[in-house]
Write a protein that holds these residues in place. Sequence first.
Motif, mmCIF file in Angstrom:
data_model
loop_
_atom_site.group_PDB
_atom_site.id
_atom_site.type_symbol
_atom_site.label_atom_id
_atom_site.label_comp_id
_atom_site.label_asym_id
_atom_site.label_seq_id
_atom_site.Cartn_x
_atom_site.Cartn_y
_atom_site.Cartn_z
ATOM 1 N N ARG A 95 0.857 -1.176 0.000
ATOM 2 C CA ARG A 95 0.000 0.000 0.000
ATOM 3 C C ARG A 95 0.904 1.241 0.000
ATOM 4 N N PRO A 96 0.370 2.418 -0.368
ATOM 5 C CA PRO A 96 1.193 3.625 -0.313
ATOM 6 C C PRO A 96 1.787 3.824 1.086
ATOM 7 N N LEU A 97 3.100 4.067 1.129
ATOM 8 C CA LEU A 97 3.788 4.183 2.414
ATOM 9 C C LEU A 97 5.073 4.958 2.257
ATOM 10 N N VAL A 98 5.631 5.347 3.391
ATOM 11 C CA VAL A 98 6.978 5.901 3.437
ATOM 12 C C VAL A 98 7.774 5.091 4.444
ATOM 13 N N CYS A 99 8.998 4.762 4.074
ATOM 14 C CA CYS A 99 9.877 3.958 4.922
ATOM 15 C C CYS A 99 11.142 4.755 5.212
ATOM 16 N N LEU A 100 11.384 5.065 6.486
ATOM 17 C CA LEU A 100 12.581 5.791 6.910
ATOM 18 C C LEU A 100 13.621 4.772 7.364
ATOM 19 N N VAL A 101 14.716 4.676 6.633
ATOM 20 C CA VAL A 101 15.771 3.730 6.996
ATOM 21 C C VAL A 101 16.733 4.422 7.955
ATOM 22 N N LEU A 102 16.982 3.762 9.080
ATOM 23 C CA LEU A 102 17.786 4.364 10.141
ATOM 24 C C LEU A 102 19.124 3.665 10.320
ATOM 25 N N GLN A 103 19.202 2.402 9.888
ATOM 26 C CA GLN A 103 20.456 1.650 9.988
ATOM 27 C C GLN A 103 20.395 0.486 9.007
ATOM 28 N N GLY A 104 21.551 0.175 8.395
ATOM 29 C CA GLY A 104 21.579 -0.893 7.417
ATOM 30 C C GLY A 104 21.169 -0.396 6.047
ATOM 31 N N SER A 105 20.896 -1.323 5.139
ATOM 32 C CA SER A 105 20.511 -0.932 3.780
ATOM 33 C C SER A 105 19.572 -1.959 3.184
ATOM 34 N N LYS A 106 18.888 -1.525 2.136
ATOM 35 C CA LYS A 106 17.874 -2.352 1.499
ATOM 36 C C LYS A 106 17.869 -2.056 0.002
ATOM 37 N N HIS A 107 17.339 -2.997 -0.758
ATOM 38 C CA HIS A 107 17.264 -2.849 -2.210
ATOM 39 C C HIS A 107 15.850 -3.210 -2.640
ATOM 40 N N VAL A 108 15.222 -2.335 -3.425
ATOM 41 C CA VAL A 108 13.869 -2.566 -3.906
ATOM 42 C C VAL A 108 13.868 -2.431 -5.422
ATOM 43 N N THR A 109 13.161 -3.338 -6.087
ATOM 44 C CA THR A 109 12.986 -3.213 -7.531
ATOM 45 C C THR A 109 11.503 -3.155 -7.856
ATOM 46 N N MET A 110 11.185 -2.376 -8.886
ATOM 47 C CA MET A 110 9.847 -2.333 -9.450
ATOM 48 C C MET A 110 10.017 -2.478 -10.951
ATOM 49 N N GLY A 111 9.638 -3.634 -11.469
ATOM 50 C CA GLY A 111 9.894 -3.888 -12.884
ATOM 51 C C GLY A 111 11.386 -3.936 -13.136
ATOM 52 N N THR A 112 11.858 -3.075 -14.034
ATOM 53 C CA THR A 112 13.292 -3.020 -14.350
ATOM 54 C C THR A 112 14.023 -1.937 -13.572
ATOM 55 N N GLN A 113 13.296 -1.180 -12.739
ATOM 56 C CA GLN A 113 13.911 -0.093 -11.981
ATOM 57 C C GLN A 113 14.410 -0.596 -10.632
ATOM 58 N N ALA A 114 15.617 -0.189 -10.261
ATOM 59 C CA ALA A 114 16.218 -0.606 -8.997
ATOM 60 C C ALA A 114 16.399 0.609 -8.098
ATOM 61 N N PHE A 115 16.141 0.419 -6.789
ATOM 62 C CA PHE A 115 16.218 1.504 -5.819
ATOM 63 C C PHE A 115 16.996 1.035 -4.596
ATOM 64 N N PRO A 116 18.307 1.242 -4.575
ATOM 65 C CA PRO A 116 19.061 0.955 -3.353
ATOM 66 C C PRO A 116 18.908 2.124 -2.386
ATOM 67 N N PHE A 117 18.788 1.829 -1.090
ATOM 68 C CA PHE A 117 18.730 2.925 -0.128
ATOM 69 C C PHE A 117 19.316 2.465 1.199
#
Length: 296
Positions: free
Chosen positions: A46-68
Amino acid sequence: MTDLLHAVRRHAEAHADTTGLARTAIPGLTTVRATAPSDLVYAISRPLVCLVLQGSKHVTMGTQAFPFTAGDSLLIAADVPTVSQITHATVVAPYLSLVLELDLAVIADLAAQMEAGADGDHAPVRVEPTDAEVADTALRLMRLLDRPASVPVLQAQLVREVHYWLLSGRHGAVIRRLGWADGPARRVARAVMVLRTEFAQPLPVERLAAVAGMSLSSFHQHFRAVTSLSPLQFQKHLRLIEARRLMLSEGLSASNAAFAVGYESVSQFTREYGRMFGLPPVRDAKAARGKAQASV
């Protein structure tokens, strides 16, 4: 951000379940903790916002990649399919994040009172540095949890304030579209609600278009523009994700999981499951259980 990190860490360590999630007394607000990199997680968030405070994550949507990583915020501004993975987490320095589901009613009310900002990129998934005002308000939300009597009195205004700063900040243009009462995003969201509730049942696209208040051709066009999927593909994703959960979390057989989510043909379920997750259901469940046992 340091104070927010400590607050999220305390809550997550005290309340997280076996998956690392700890839902709070504030609806839609969840802390996440992981002490090791994760497997791939398939979802239609669902629509959301995720605040990363420690560590890292990788999200893909289709062919788009979003490391944060720590200090970034991930925004998901539509019901879109994503594949995510925590990429950096240890016992000493676990992955920690704070997730807030966006409230479309609050967004609509605020957008009506605020001056429209500059138009911008409307991509439904995006990563930006966390605005200081968002982090400050999130910290005050977390501190409410230490005083349970204050939660029902003060939570609404602080959740509203988070939404205000999100609308005022880097993500404002794309979030504002969620507040357009008669806009395509809100109309499609009504159809998505039906799909989420009744995904195991046959759902004629004509019914979904009627729920959205659109013609059939317009509904197909806007649904794909908002979610990146056709209505049929969206329903299929929901079914397969739930079937996988039933197999891995509740121990259902592949055939029972298939029937539980609305499939009439196990062979069709097996083909579509393999295309989405990379392995047929029985092999996928066996591999997941093997990884779980190895980590114990």
